[in-house]
Design a protein around this motif. Sequence first.
Motif, PDB file in Angstrom:
ATOM      1  N   LYS A  15     -63.866   1.627  11.136  1.00  0.00           N
ATOM      2  CA  LYS A  15     -64.046   1.903   9.838  1.00  0.00           C
ATOM      3  C   LYS A  15     -64.633   3.687   9.366  1.00  0.00           C
ATOM      4  CE  LYS A  15     -65.892  -2.450   7.918  1.00  0.00           C
ATOM      5  NZ  LYS A  15     -66.630  -3.416   7.157  1.00  0.00           N
ATOM      6  N   GLN A  16     -65.287   4.004  11.037  1.00  0.00           N
ATOM      7  CA  GLN A  16     -65.814   4.853  10.608  1.00  0.00           C
ATOM      8  C   GLN A  16     -64.116   6.176  11.722  1.00  0.00           C
ATOM      9  OE1 GLN A  16     -68.746   7.322  13.681  1.00  0.00           O
ATOM     10  NE2 GLN A  16     -66.926   8.482  14.008  1.00  0.00           N
ATOM     11  N   ASP A  17     -63.224   5.462  11.968  1.00  0.00           N
ATOM     12  CA  ASP A  17     -61.914   6.867  11.932  1.00  0.00           C
ATOM     13  C   ASP A  17     -61.058   6.641   9.987  1.00  0.00           C
ATOM     14  OD1 ASP A  17     -61.747   6.694  14.511  1.00  0.00           O
ATOM     15  OD2 ASP A  17     -60.574   4.947  15.199  1.00  0.00           O
ATOM     16  N   ILE A  18     -61.329   5.869   9.451  1.00  0.00           N
ATOM     17  CA  ILE A  18     -60.783   5.405   8.963  1.00  0.00           C
ATOM     18  C   ILE A  18     -61.543   6.659   7.775  1.00  0.00           C
ATOM     19  CG2 ILE A  18     -60.535   4.562   6.720  1.00  0.00           C
ATOM     20  CD1 ILE A  18     -59.520   1.904   7.963  1.00  0.00           C
ATOM     21  N   LYS A  19     -62.529   6.615   7.410  1.00  0.00           N
ATOM     22  CA  LYS A  19     -62.920   7.609   6.704  1.00  0.00           C
ATOM     23  C   LYS A  19     -62.488   9.114   6.980  1.00  0.00           C
ATOM     24  CE  LYS A  19     -68.099   8.239   5.595  1.00  0.00           C
ATOM     25  NZ  LYS A  19     -69.278   8.017   5.348  1.00  0.00           N
ATOM     26  N   ILE A  20     -62.480   9.650   8.361  1.00  0.00           N
ATOM     27  CA  ILE A  20     -62.628  10.666   8.723  1.00  0.00           C
ATOM     28  C   ILE A  20     -60.968  10.771   8.186  1.00  0.00           C
ATOM     29  CG2 ILE A  20     -61.955  11.558  10.855  1.00  0.00           C
ATOM     30  CD1 ILE A  20     -64.223  10.526  12.359  1.00  0.00           C
ATOM     31  N   LEU A  21     -59.969  10.355   8.831  1.00  0.00           N
ATOM     32  CA  LEU A  21     -58.758  10.258   8.218  1.00  0.00           C
ATOM     33  C   LEU A  21     -58.443  10.683   6.888  1.00  0.00           C
ATOM     34  CD1 LEU A  21     -57.055   7.711  10.599  1.00  0.00           C
ATOM     35  CD2 LEU A  21     -57.338   9.571  10.699  1.00  0.00           C
ATOM     36  N   LYS A  22     -59.261   9.522   6.061  1.00  0.00           N
ATOM     37  CA  LYS A  22     -59.020   9.557   4.532  1.00  0.00           C
ATOM     38  C   LYS A  22     -59.922  11.541   4.480  1.00  0.00           C
ATOM     39  CE  LYS A  22     -59.397   5.412   2.980  1.00  0.00           C
ATOM     40  NZ  LYS A  22     -59.741   4.119   1.920  1.00  0.00           N
ATOM     41  N   MET A  23     -60.799  11.924   5.029  1.00  0.00           N
ATOM     42  CA  MET A  23     -61.200  12.707   4.506  1.00  0.00           C
ATOM     43  C   MET A  23     -60.053  13.956   4.482  1.00  0.00           C
ATOM     44  SD  MET A  23     -62.452  16.119   6.597  1.00  0.00           S
ATOM     45  CE  MET A  23     -62.851  15.858   8.226  1.00  0.00           C
ATOM     46  N   LEU A  24     -59.323  13.917   6.146  1.00  0.00           N
ATOM     47  CA  LEU A  24     -58.391  14.625   6.601  1.00  0.00           C
ATOM     48  C   LEU A  24     -57.371  14.833   5.681  1.00  0.00           C
ATOM     49  CD1 LEU A  24     -58.360  14.072  10.156  1.00  0.00           C
ATOM     50  CD2 LEU A  24     -59.454  16.176   8.918  1.00  0.00           C
ATOM     51  N   LEU A  25     -57.035  13.703   5.095  1.00  0.00           N
ATOM     52  CA  LEU A  25     -56.079  13.491   3.895  1.00  0.00           C
ATOM     53  C   LEU A  25     -56.347  14.320   3.049  1.00  0.00           C
ATOM     54  CD1 LEU A  25     -53.041  12.263   3.281  1.00  0.00           C
ATOM     55  CD2 LEU A  25     -54.797  10.288   2.488  1.00  0.00           C
ATOM     56  N   GLY A  26     -57.224  13.888   2.345  1.00  0.00           N
ATOM     57  CA  GLY A  26     -58.460  14.714   0.646  1.00  0.00           C
ATOM     58  C   GLY A  26     -57.662  16.354   1.361  1.00  0.00           C
ATOM     59  N   LEU A  27     -57.877  16.673   2.689  1.00  0.00           N
ATOM     60  CA  LEU A  27     -58.268  18.239   2.514  1.00  0.00           C
ATOM     61  C   LEU A  27     -56.058  18.082   2.205  1.00  0.00           C
ATOM     62  CD1 LEU A  27     -60.394  19.499   5.671  1.00  0.00           C
ATOM     63  CD2 LEU A  27     -60.427  19.416   3.193  1.00  0.00           C
ATOM     64  N   GLU A  28     -55.767  17.933   2.553  1.00  0.00           N
ATOM     65  CA  GLU A  28     -54.167  18.136   3.521  1.00  0.00           C
ATOM     66  C   GLU A  28     -53.635  17.793   1.626  1.00  0.00           C
ATOM     67  OE1 GLU A  28     -52.523  19.053   5.739  1.00  0.00           O
ATOM     68  OE2 GLU A  28     -53.348  17.475   7.693  1.00  0.00           O
ATOM     69  N   SER A  88     -51.417   9.013   6.760  1.00  0.00           N
ATOM     70  CA  SER A  88     -51.572   7.853   5.555  1.00  0.00           C
ATOM     71  C   SER A  88     -50.986   6.539   6.738  1.00  0.00           C
ATOM     72  CB  SER A  88     -50.597   7.843   4.756  1.00  0.00           C
ATOM     73  OG  SER A  88     -50.447   9.073   3.743  1.00  0.00           O
ATOM     74  N   GLY A  89     -49.966   7.150   7.579  1.00  0.00           N
ATOM     75  CA  GLY A  89     -50.002   6.002   8.131  1.00  0.00           C
ATOM     76  C   GLY A  89     -50.511   5.337   8.926  1.00  0.00           C
ATOM     77  N   PHE A  90     -51.130   5.923   9.788  1.00  0.00           N
ATOM     78  CA  PHE A  90     -52.642   6.005  10.904  1.00  0.00           C
ATOM     79  C   PHE A  90     -53.933   4.914   9.904  1.00  0.00           C
ATOM     80  CE2 PHE A  90     -52.169   9.601  13.414  1.00  0.00           C
ATOM     81  CZ  PHE A  90     -50.900   9.403  14.227  1.00  0.00           C
ATOM     82  N   ILE A  91     -53.913   5.438   8.273  1.00  0.00           N
ATOM     83  CA  ILE A  91     -54.913   4.521   7.552  1.00  0.00           C
ATOM     84  C   ILE A  91     -54.025   3.460   7.216  1.00  0.00           C
ATOM     85  CG2 ILE A  91     -55.751   4.722   4.757  1.00  0.00           C
ATOM     86  CD1 ILE A  91     -56.016   8.012   5.414  1.00  0.00           C
ATOM     87  N   ARG A  92     -53.025   2.650   6.714  1.00  0.00           N
ATOM     88  CA  ARG A  92     -52.547   1.826   6.835  1.00  0.00           C
ATOM     89  C   ARG A  92     -52.276   1.067   7.764  1.00  0.00           C
ATOM     90  NH1 ARG A  92     -47.409   2.407   2.887  1.00  0.00           N
ATOM     91  NH2 ARG A  92     -48.723   4.082   1.055  1.00  0.00           N
ATOM     92  N   GLN A  93     -52.520   1.644   9.125  1.00  0.00           N
ATOM     93  CA  GLN A  93     -51.728   0.673  10.246  1.00  0.00           C
ATOM     94  C   GLN A  93     -53.978   0.393  10.703  1.00  0.00           C
ATOM     95  OE1 GLN A  93     -50.665   2.965  13.513  1.00  0.00           O
ATOM     96  NE2 GLN A  93     -51.905   1.981  15.257  1.00  0.00           N
ATOM     97  N   ALA A  94     -54.428   1.444  10.272  1.00  0.00           N
ATOM     98  CA  ALA A  94     -56.663   0.596  10.438  1.00  0.00           C
ATOM     99  C   ALA A  94     -56.629  -0.789  10.251  1.00  0.00           C
ATOM    100  CB  ALA A  94     -56.988   1.808  10.330  1.00  0.00           C
ATOM    101  N   GLY A  95     -56.329  -0.500   9.180  1.00  0.00           N
ATOM    102  CA  GLY A  95     -56.383  -1.712   7.869  1.00  0.00           C
ATOM    103  C   GLY A  95     -56.505  -0.598   6.730  1.00  0.00           C
ATOM    104  N   GLY A  96     -56.690   0.131   5.948  1.00  0.00           N
ATOM    105  CA  GLY A  96     -56.958   1.245   5.207  1.00  0.00           C
ATOM    106  C   GLY A  96     -55.863   1.089   3.897  1.00  0.00           C
ATOM    107  N   LYS A  97     -56.678   1.747   3.322  1.00  0.00           N
ATOM    108  CA  LYS A  97     -55.989   2.026   2.223  1.00  0.00           C
ATOM    109  C   LYS A  97     -55.639   3.923   1.898  1.00  0.00           C
ATOM    110  CE  LYS A  97     -54.348   0.743  -2.929  1.00  0.00           C
ATOM    111  NZ  LYS A  97     -54.910   0.315  -4.244  1.00  0.00           N
ATOM    112  N   ALA A  98     -54.219   3.685   1.994  1.00  0.00           N
ATOM    113  CA  ALA A  98     -54.205   5.872   1.996  1.00  0.00           C
ATOM    114  C   ALA A  98     -54.441   6.079   0.637  1.00  0.00           C
ATOM    115  CB  ALA A  98     -53.041   6.767   2.657  1.00  0.00           C
ATOM    116  N   MET A  99     -55.642   6.488  -0.633  1.00  0.00           N
ATOM    117  CA  MET A  99     -55.703   7.409  -1.449  1.00  0.00           C
ATOM    118  C   MET A  99     -53.908   7.926  -1.805  1.00  0.00           C
ATOM    119  SD  MET A  99     -57.415   9.519   0.704  1.00  0.00           S
ATOM    120  CE  MET A  99     -58.291  11.265   0.650  1.00  0.00           C
ATOM    121  N   LYS A 100     -54.346   8.633  -3.088  1.00  0.00           N
ATOM    122  CA  LYS A 100     -52.814   9.516  -3.196  1.00  0.00           C
ATOM    123  C   LYS A 100     -53.845  10.912  -4.253  1.00  0.00           C
ATOM    124  CE  LYS A 100     -49.526   5.897  -5.314  1.00  0.00           C
ATOM    125  NZ  LYS A 100     -48.933   5.203  -6.309  1.00  0.00           N
ATOM    126  N   PRO A 101     -52.842  11.596  -4.260  1.00  0.00           N
ATOM    127  CA  PRO A 101     -53.881  12.946  -4.185  1.00  0.00           C
ATOM    128  C   PRO A 101     -54.057  12.688  -4.917  1.00  0.00           C
ATOM    129  CG  PRO A 101     -50.908  12.936  -4.830  1.00  0.00           C
ATOM    130  CD  PRO A 101     -51.691  11.737  -3.864  1.00  0.00           C
TER     131      PRO A 101
END
Lengths: 213, 235
Positions: B63-76, B143-156
């Motif tokens: 869960k923490q990894d997904i949260k971090i990945l989403k933060m990075l995705l937002g910055l990208e 986005s791939g990592f987030i999905r693989q971890a069971g999360g949902k990658a947000m849209k821009p």
Amino acid sequence: MISDGSTRRQLLLGGVGAAAGLSVIGPDVARAASGDKAEPKVEDGKTLERLLYNERLLIYGYEHALGTEFLKHDARELALRQLAHEEAHVARLKAHLSALNLPTTTVQGPKRKQPLLFPPQAVTDLFNAAQHEHDALQVVVQIESVAESGYFVAAANFHDPQLVRLAAEILACEAQHWTMLVDLLHRGDATQAVPHPTVRGSMHIGTPHTTPH
Amino acid sequence: MVGDAIEGEPSHDPALGGERSRRQLLSRGGTAALGGALVLAGCTSKVKTPSHVPISPKTPHVKQDIKILKMLLGLEYRSIAAYTQCIPLLPQPAPPPSGGSQPPAPSPPGHKPPPPLVLMVPLSFTAAQTFQDHELSHVRELSGFIRQAGGKAMKPASFYDLGPQPKSRADVLKVLHEAEQKLLAGYLGVVNLLTPKELRGAAAAILANHAQHSAIIRLELGLAPIPGAFLSGPE
């Protein structure tokens, strides 16, 4: 002559360099990825030792390139600045290694039958073959790729979070060095200087296939 | 409108390659934010599940990894919006004098050596597009990592506040520099918090790419391209 930086890198990453009989630099880097089950502190110490080897090679590369007197103006200034960064990296890595307080034999492992050649023959051969500024810079570019590879592996393998961050920071710095050198070689073509979306480096050094000799 | 070229800069040739034309159309179709969102919406449909990072819904601390990945995705996403806004304002590269970007071939022994190399970085339209393509690649990977971890990658987001409309070449470069600096700080702050070691390596590899972008932009801005031996060091 460098015709395509990205292609060269891809080829090197794909192991074509080794297949062509080119020397392999830093074989211990590959071993790090295999993940033997030693104590985390000891593993971190061994990784630091491998990174120090690469940094020493970088320093040798910059000093040797500067010593050839091929480097002029911008190339010389760039090499001097980047050499200073490598010296700072060595100091930081040594400080971390020292803080681990590990016996030298533990970190360096059992004595080799044949000690690791320094500098590696491939590097010596490339410098001997260099005739111009861009030849000398190309050798340093290749050593930078080796260093990138070491830090990329280290960022994944370090156990201590502080060391993970340090490896990521220095990887970023070496990537910038690579970019500046390639930018210089390609006369400001930023698409050549930043060819890929990720930086993983290369474990191989060999005769640049893009340079006719 | 952001699609207008900066006064005094060379204009863009609309008849260039296919990918460029597509993006030009997108970025000129309305506001920068809308153009960026269209580009982003296009990129998120191509997500592949990466296989080299062993992350799954059962990974410890996922869960923490997904949260971090989403933060990075937002910055990208934010960075892509910045490039989308700025790319049309950047000049086309001048045609190379001879031999394109290739360095000169070494002279045969006995001949006069080639002239000394000179550091030049025209952050051109093409270079900025390459950098934006890198950001799109990062979005796909994260986005791939987030999905693989069971999360949902947000849209821009539909809008990113990138500050005042850039009016000069320096303004454009500052917007891009700020976007890259935010990414550097973002990745550096979390690279050692990710759980699977392969994910830490992947984050470090992307961080290093942003550092390369930053070096080129800084050089163009007249700043030291590499401020120090360590990314977090004082400038």
